[in-house]
Write a protein that holds these residues in place. Structure first.
Motif, PDB file in Angstrom:
ATOM      1  N   LEU A 191       3.241  -3.244   3.295  1.00  0.00           N
ATOM      2  CA  LEU A 191       1.791  -2.772   3.070  1.00  0.00           C
ATOM      3  C   LEU A 191       1.953  -1.579   3.480  1.00  0.00           C
ATOM      4  N   VAL A 197       0.083   0.555  -3.703  1.00  0.00           N
ATOM      5  CA  VAL A 197      -0.546  -0.510  -3.045  1.00  0.00           C
ATOM      6  C   VAL A 197      -1.512  -1.188  -4.321  1.00  0.00           C
ATOM      7  N   SER A 199      -4.605  -3.918  -4.561  1.00  0.00           N
ATOM      8  CA  SER A 199      -5.476  -4.859  -3.643  1.00  0.00           C
ATOM      9  C   SER A 199      -6.387  -5.398  -4.398  1.00  0.00           C
ATOM     10  N   ALA A 223       3.175  -3.053  -2.939  1.00  0.00           N
ATOM     11  CA  ALA A 223       2.704  -4.221  -2.079  1.00  0.00           C
ATOM     12  C   ALA A 223       1.502  -4.478  -2.563  1.00  0.00           C
ATOM     13  N   GLY A 225      -2.296  -5.965  -1.257  1.00  0.00           N
ATOM     14  CA  GLY A 225      -3.170  -5.825  -0.163  1.00  0.00           C
ATOM     15  C   GLY A 225      -4.761  -6.641  -0.646  1.00  0.00           C
ATOM     16  N   MET A 240      -2.695  -9.310   4.963  1.00  0.00           N
ATOM     17  CA  MET A 240      -2.649  -8.465   3.866  1.00  0.00           C
ATOM     18  C   MET A 240      -3.886  -7.484   3.866  1.00  0.00           C
TER      19      MET A 240
END
Lengths: 309, 249
Positions: A191, A197, A199, A223, A225, A240
């Motif tokens: 992360l 990222v 999320s 990644a 999150g 996370m």
């Protein structure tokens, strides 16, 4: 002036956070030594010696230093610190756990999570969840500092050829013991180091719906999150979480899906280069920091986005 | 066993703070103050340990201005037995607070000291670790689970990749992470009762503690503002902008 950088390592490799911390040390100026402490860390020391700009690697290889228990590692650092002007560690959970213990034993104040180096004794750091930036000067003989890794671009992991020197000192306080650990498994990028990222927040509805984000993330090499709301609702594990109390990220692209944008969440991601918000509530505070906002139902927008990228 | 809990008076977490025009700090005049959220979790954990019969007495301590009595009263209303205020007017650095707490630990001899992992004003995340260093106790930081077993305490910690469990010899220091528990609310009868509970005030001088610091804040600025973004009409437009304008995908 000589600077000691405490290396972060995992699974026998130098963690990327170390490279950002060496970059901060390079901004301060002076010789940079890296300490690798742990059990069976010969391989880590060899890779640390290749980091660009490192003059010397100290290796403290001892069973007592396994799992970085602060009761054992802090005395080692205190012993070594006497020869240095600065002791730096990345603001990872290990760095945050160990360094204040070192600072107190040296009887100096620590400077936490610096994001910029003004001079050898003056640094900038965020306070109040990133809503203010303080410039702090230290007159301590040994400056003890943790480095917010997203504040500094990593130095090259290759290209250096530092000498490796063993440290014999063994400190085993005998006050604490490692019992076990439970690590979350993921094939996606880490992360805090990811370039992109994605999320999700409370708007995801449930944990199963995160599959839409995983699909999008895999397509982007991103990644995944989450906001605290999503973690507290049990949608995803807490490692996370992005925010003041979770991880601090600053990727090239941050896509916030179904996240309202509370200040505690913004503290963890508002230094991202480009922020995209997808939310059906057009009044959501996340739109105030988003470069590109899309007012839409995420369950339609995310699959469509996955198709188009 | 005796449990000591440290609490801090901070600006309420919902307040959006403003930096003063002269860059000397953050404007805290007429701003709502509360107990630091991580300290609430620390108090809650101590109260739960008492309810389980593990803790016999809970002493709550704050190092700060006279007004921090409000937060100590809150902790008493939540179930702490008595309170100590180390009265200090200035904004203190973590090491000074840790030294004051060390003096209180020496006096009270608790088996367990619980603090929050960080205060949401200074965001330092130092005091618990520093107190552990000064007292020589073991430390269990970022705790999401605390189990006292005989002369040890097992602490499950939130680490970067997941969870780690360590066994610490007592006495020990624990700092709380968000998921340790959900703090309760103080009931009105308990708030009334808390007014009668003992609250002792001491000075750092009386404890023999120096509050000198090696750090000095030169200025406090507002963070760089992000330039205003735009709203896109469709996913296709979003992808086009990300590819051609922002060039991030």
């Amino acid at each position: 002036m000589t600077i000691l950088v405490v290396a972060e390592h995992e699974n026998g490799a130098v963690a990327p956070a170390t490279l950002n911390t060496v970059a901060a040390a390079a901004k301060i100026g002076g010789d940079i030594h890296v300490l690798v402490a742990g059990a069976n860390v010969g391989g880590v020391a060899e890779s640390a010696a290749k980091i660009a700009g490192v003059a010397k690697v100290l290796v403290a290889d001892n069973a007592a230093y396994a799992h970085a228990l602060p009761e054992n590692v802090a005395p080692l650092l205190v012993e070594l610190a006497k020869g240095y002007s600065h002791v730096l560690a990345p603001a990872t959970t290990n760095g945050k756990n160990i360094l204040p213990r070192v600072a107190a034993l040296l009887d100096v104040d620590q400077i936490s999570e610096i994001i910029a180096v003004e001079s050898a004794d003056t640094f900038k750091r965020p306070i109040y969840a990133g809503n203010a930036i303080a410039t702090v000067q230290s007159n301590a003989a040994i400056k003890v500092i943790t480095v917010r890794t997203t504040g500094f671009d990593a130095v090259a992991a290759e290209g250096g050829s530092a000498a490796v020197e063993a440290v014999a000192a063994a400190h085993d306080a005998g006050k604490s013991a490692f019992v076990g650990e439970e690590l979350a498994k993921s094939d996606r990028p880490e992360l805090t180091a990811a370039k992109i990222v994605v999320s999700g927040g409370r708007g995801m509805g449930n944990g199963d719906n995160f599959k839409h984000l995983y699909a999008l993330a895999d397509k982007l090499g991103a990644a995944v999150g989450a906001s605290r709301a999503a973690v507290d609702a049990g949608f995803v594990p807490n490692d996370m979480q992005v925010g003041q109390t979770g991880k601090i990220v600053a990727p090239q692209l941050y896509i916030a899906v179904g996240i309202s944008g509370a200040i505690q969440h913004l503290a963890g991601m508002k230094d991202s280069k480009v922020i995209v918000a997808i939310n059906k509530d057009e009044e959501a505070p996340i739109f105030q920091v988003a470069d590109y906002g899309l007012v839409a139902d995420l369950f339609e927008a995310v699959p469509e986005l996955e198709k188009l990228v | 066993m005796k449990v000591l809990v440290a609490v801090k008076r901070v600006v309420d977490y919902n307040v959006k703070v403003r930096v003063k025009a002269d860059n000397s700090g953050v404007d805290l005049a007429n701003v709502k103050m509360s107990m630091n959220p991580f300290c609430e979790i620390a108090v809650e954990e101590a109260v739960r340990l008492k309810e389980k019969g593990v803790a016999s007495e809970i002493v709550v301590v704050s190092v700060g201005p006279t007004a921090a009595q409000e937060q100590l009263r809150t902790a008493l209303a939540l179930g702490a037995d008595r309170a100590i205020l180390v009265e200090a007017a200035d904004e203190l650095n973590s090491l000074a607070v840790a030294k004051a707490l060390k003096a209180v630990v020496d006096k009270e001899q608790p088996q367990l000291v619980i603090l929050g992992k960080q205060a949401i004003d200074s965001d330092n995340n130092q005091t618990g670790q520093m107190l552990a260093a000064l007292t020589g106790f073991a430390q269990g930081t970022f705790a999401s689970k605390v189990e006292v077993a005989g002369d040890k305490v097992n602490v499950t910690r939130e680490i970067d990749g997941g969870l780690q469990t360590v066994a610490l010899n007592l006495p020990a220091i624990v700092t709380t992470d968000l998921r340790l528990n959900e703090p309760r609310y103080a009931s009105l009868p308990n708030i009334m009762k808390a007014k009668k509970k003992p609250l002792e005030t001491v000075t750092p001088d009386a404890l023999g503690v120096s509050l000198a610091s090696t750090n000095k804040t030169l200025k406090v600025e507002a963070p760089a503002a992000r330039s205003a973004g735009i709203k896109v009409k469709s996913v296709a437009e979003l992808v086009e902008k990300l590819k051609n304008e922002a060039k991030v995908i």
